[in-house]
Design an enzyme around this catalytic site. Structure first.
Site, PDB file in Angstrom:
ATOM      1  N   ARG A  74       0.840  -1.220   0.000  1.00 43.09           N
ATOM      2  CA  ARG A  74       0.000   0.000   0.000  1.00 43.09           C
ATOM      3  C   ARG A  74       0.868   1.262   0.000  1.00 43.09           C
ATOM      4  NH1 ARG A  74      -2.447  -3.871  -0.784  1.00 43.09           N
ATOM      5  NH2 ARG A  74      -4.251  -4.666   0.330  1.00 43.09           N
TER       6      ARG A  74
ATOM      7  N   SER B 169      -9.577   1.755   3.978  1.00 44.37           N
ATOM      8  CA  SER B 169      -8.748   1.494   5.160  1.00 44.37           C
ATOM      9  C   SER B 169      -8.104   2.790   5.644  1.00 44.37           C
ATOM     10  CB  SER B 169      -7.625   0.512   4.814  1.00 44.37           C
ATOM     11  OG  SER B 169      -8.158  -0.669   4.309  1.00 44.37           O
TER      12      SER B 169
ATOM     13  N   GLU C 254      -3.002   5.039   6.428  1.00 42.81           N
ATOM     14  CA  GLU C 254      -2.926   4.785   4.985  1.00 42.81           C
ATOM     15  C   GLU C 254      -3.171   6.056   4.167  1.00 42.81           C
ATOM     16  OE1 GLU C 254      -4.147   0.901   3.265  1.00 42.81           O
ATOM     17  OE2 GLU C 254      -5.411   2.162   1.993  1.00 42.81           O
TER      18      GLU C 254
HETATM   19  P1  NAP Z   1      -9.488  -9.772   5.271  1.00 43.40           P
HETATM   20  O1  NAP Z   1      -9.767 -10.508   4.007  1.00 43.40           O
HETATM   21  O2  NAP Z   1     -10.341  -9.991   6.476  1.00 43.40           O
HETATM   22  O3  NAP Z   1      -7.972  -9.929   5.665  1.00 43.40           O
HETATM   23  C1  NAP Z   1      -7.459  -9.330   6.847  1.00 43.40           C
HETATM   24  C2  NAP Z   1      -5.928  -9.345   6.771  1.00 43.40           C
HETATM   25  O4  NAP Z   1      -5.442 -10.631   6.500  1.00 43.40           O
HETATM   26  C3  NAP Z   1      -5.359  -8.466   5.687  1.00 43.40           C
HETATM   27  O5  NAP Z   1      -4.160  -7.965   6.200  1.00 43.40           O
HETATM   28  C4  NAP Z   1      -5.058  -9.381   4.547  1.00 43.40           C
HETATM   29  O6  NAP Z   1      -3.934  -8.906   3.817  1.00 43.40           O
HETATM   30  C5  NAP Z   1      -4.683 -10.647   5.297  1.00 43.40           C
HETATM   31  N1  NAP Z   1      -5.032 -11.867   4.590  1.00 43.40           N
HETATM   32  C6  NAP Z   1      -6.233 -12.486   4.593  1.00 43.40           C
HETATM   33  N2  NAP Z   1      -6.180 -13.612   3.880  1.00 43.40           N
HETATM   34  C7  NAP Z   1      -4.944 -13.706   3.411  1.00 43.40           C
HETATM   35  C8  NAP Z   1      -4.265 -14.652   2.598  1.00 43.40           C
HETATM   36  N3  NAP Z   1      -4.885 -15.749   2.126  1.00 43.40           N
HETATM   37  N4  NAP Z   1      -2.979 -14.433   2.287  1.00 43.40           N
HETATM   38  C9  NAP Z   1      -2.355 -13.355   2.746  1.00 43.40           C
HETATM   39  N5  NAP Z   1      -2.919 -12.414   3.525  1.00 43.40           N
HETATM   40  C10 NAP Z   1      -4.196 -12.591   3.852  1.00 43.40           C
HETATM   41  O7  NAP Z   1      -9.426  -8.218   4.953  1.00 43.40           O
HETATM   42  P2  NAP Z   1     -10.535  -7.136   4.704  1.00 43.40           P
HETATM   43  O8  NAP Z   1     -10.231  -6.035   5.620  1.00 43.40           O
HETATM   44  O9  NAP Z   1     -11.920  -7.687   4.628  1.00 43.40           O
HETATM   45  O10 NAP Z   1     -10.133  -6.671   3.244  1.00 43.40           O
HETATM   46  C11 NAP Z   1     -10.217  -7.522   2.136  1.00 43.40           C
HETATM   47  C12 NAP Z   1      -9.192  -7.110   1.103  1.00 43.40           C
HETATM   48  O11 NAP Z   1      -9.486  -5.813   0.577  1.00 43.40           O
HETATM   49  C13 NAP Z   1      -7.794  -7.047   1.677  1.00 43.40           C
HETATM   50  O12 NAP Z   1      -6.930  -7.461   0.663  1.00 43.40           O
HETATM   51  C14 NAP Z   1      -7.618  -5.570   1.975  1.00 43.40           C
HETATM   52  O13 NAP Z   1      -6.266  -5.187   1.928  1.00 43.40           O
HETATM   53  C15 NAP Z   1      -8.431  -4.937   0.862  1.00 43.40           C
HETATM   54  N6  NAP Z   1      -8.998  -3.648   1.261  1.00 43.40           N
HETATM   55  C16 NAP Z   1      -8.280  -2.530   1.017  1.00 43.40           C
HETATM   56  C17 NAP Z   1      -8.816  -1.311   1.404  1.00 43.40           C
HETATM   57  C18 NAP Z   1      -8.069  -0.046   1.179  1.00 43.40           C
HETATM   58  O14 NAP Z   1      -8.641   1.019   1.322  1.00 43.40           O
HETATM   59  N7  NAP Z   1      -6.808  -0.105   0.896  1.00 43.40           N
HETATM   60  C19 NAP Z   1     -10.040  -1.230   2.019  1.00 43.40           C
HETATM   61  C20 NAP Z   1     -10.718  -2.395   2.264  1.00 43.40           C
HETATM   62  C21 NAP Z   1     -10.180  -3.609   1.879  1.00 43.40           C
HETATM   63  P3  NAP Z   1      -4.003  -7.824   2.618  1.00 43.40           P
HETATM   64  O15 NAP Z   1      -4.445  -6.528   3.168  1.00 43.40           O
HETATM   65  O16 NAP Z   1      -2.616  -7.800   2.116  1.00 43.40           O
HETATM   66  O17 NAP Z   1      -4.929  -8.367   1.592  1.00 43.40           O
END
Ligand code: NAP
Length: 335
Positions: free
Chosen positions: A153, A227, A323
């Site tokens: 990010r 985020s 972020e």
């Molecule tokens: P989630 O799927 O509940 O995951 C929570 C955390 O675990 C995150 O740090 C995610 O990494 C990690 N994770 C989960 N499964 C994984 C796997 N199989 N391998 C490696 N890492 C894993 O997260 P969530 O909050 O609902 O979000 C879903 C996705 O959308 C995530 O990728 C998140 O980064 C992305 N997202 C981004 C934003 C933004 O504004 N940047 C907002 C909402 C969601 P990662 O973050 O690296 O994926």
């Protein structure tokens, strides 16, 4: 003179002036006249103070083109295009690789700044190069993916090179072959719920859209920047040195043997779920997201974030990083 600056956090903010750049030459002229200008797309990843002393320049160039190169398809999109519209454009033409990044708010030009990522795919994996205008002299420079300094990010444009370049277009390499990325349980479960066992890229995008709609507040209705905190990435040595409470938390393998912790879980377990400051609040369905319940200022968000960071640090010994980029607000010291 002052003008309102729109932002997805829906905080009230003004700048000395707000101008739009619809073409490269307009952007160069604006930056020549106002080298201090704050360049924004939709303001989807910023926390703004009530007044930005300088000029805000909104990138509004448009256009998407595709070209076959070395057996793959390269898609070039102007910075002013909406990110999700680009994802839909590519899916509609059988160009695959962006489906896990469906429904991310904001414009294309903002995507490389924070190396947008979701559900196991990040922009850095798809980006070939980008073109950007150098603020100091208006020169148009091309950066390869490697030169963008992408991290989790993060990119050089957001860190060391912040404010030095304005992105005008990006080029992605996509495939006509389907290779769904199904690493995340949420995506697999959603596809299962949809009754899909052999998912196409369109199925994956549909699943991601459904998950995001359920979990995340729609920025058109409830102010937010997605985020608010990055998921902390720490080394194995750092992880072993954490207090007992932190070692029991969810952790995923990251690059170079590091571990990625869930900021949402840290915030939740630190007891911050119902936390508020003025109209700024933690979103109960996803504590990584802070929302504007009405009338919140940028300062309210920073005060709330500072409190959350202090609680997480006190309980787990981990420092959360913000972020979004912050403008026109003095960050509060934590120590
Ligand atoms: P989630 O799927 O509940 O995951 C929570 C955390 O675990 C995150 O740090 C995610 O990494 C990690 N994770 C989960 N499964 C994984 C796997 N199989 N391998 C490696 N890492 C894993 O997260 P969530 O909050 O609902 O979000 C879903 C996705 O959308 C995530 O990728 C998140 O980064 C992305 N997202 C981004 C934003 C933004 O504004 N940047 C907002 C909402 C969601 P990662 O973050 O690296 O994926």
């Amino acid at each position: 003179m002052s003008a309102a600056v729109d932002n997805t956090l829906k905080v009230s903010a003004t700048a000395r002036d707000v101008v739009e750049a619809h073409t490269l030459s307009q952007l160069q002229a604006i930056l020549r006249a106002h080298p201090e200008a704050l360049v924004l797309g939709e303001g989807s990843n910023v926390v703004l103070g009530t007044h930005i002393p300088g000029v805000v320049c909104l990138i509004r160039n448009r256009g998407i083109t595709t070209e076959m190169r070395n057996g793959a398809v390269e898609v070039t999109a102007a910075a002013g295009e909406r990110w999700h519209a680009l994802v839909r454009y590519c899916l509609g033409r059988g160009l695959h690789g962006l489906e896990n990044l469906a429904l991310i708010p904001g414009l294309v030009g903002a995507a490389p700044l924070q190396n947008i990522g979701a559900y196991g795919v990040e922009l850095a994996q798809r980006l070939v190069s980008l073109r950007a205008v150098r603020v100091s002299d208006g020169a148009v420079c091309t950066f390869s993916a490697e030169e963008c300094g992408f991290g989790y990010r993060d990119s050089w444009f957001k860190s060391g090179g912040a404010g030095q370049f304005a992105v005008v277009e990006i080029t992605l390499r996509l495939s006509t072959q389907s290779a769904p990325v199904l690493d995340y349980p949420d995506v697999r479960n959603e596809l299962h719920a949809l009754g899909v066992s052999q998912p196409t890229p369109v199925d994956v995008a549909r699943a991601v859209i459904r998950i995001r709609r359920r979990k995340l507040p729609d920025p058109r209705r409830i102010g937010n920047v997605g985020s608010f905190f990055k998921n902390p990435v720490i080394s194995g040595v750092q992880r072993n040195a954490l207090p007992e409470a932190a070692r029991a938390l969810e952790a995923h393998r990251s690059n170079a043997g590091n571990w990625k912790l869930s900021a949402a879980q840290l915030i939740d377990r630190a007891g911050c779920k119902g936390e508020r400051c003025g109209g700024a609040a933690v979103w109960p369905r996803q504590p990584l997201v802070l929302v504007n319940l009405g009338g919140a200022t940028g300062q309210d968000f920073i005060t709330l974030a500072t409190r959350i960071r202090a609680r997480v640090r006190a309980r787990f010994g981990i420092q959360l990083e913000l972020e979004p980029r912050v403008y026109g607000i003095d960050p509060e010291p934590l120590d």
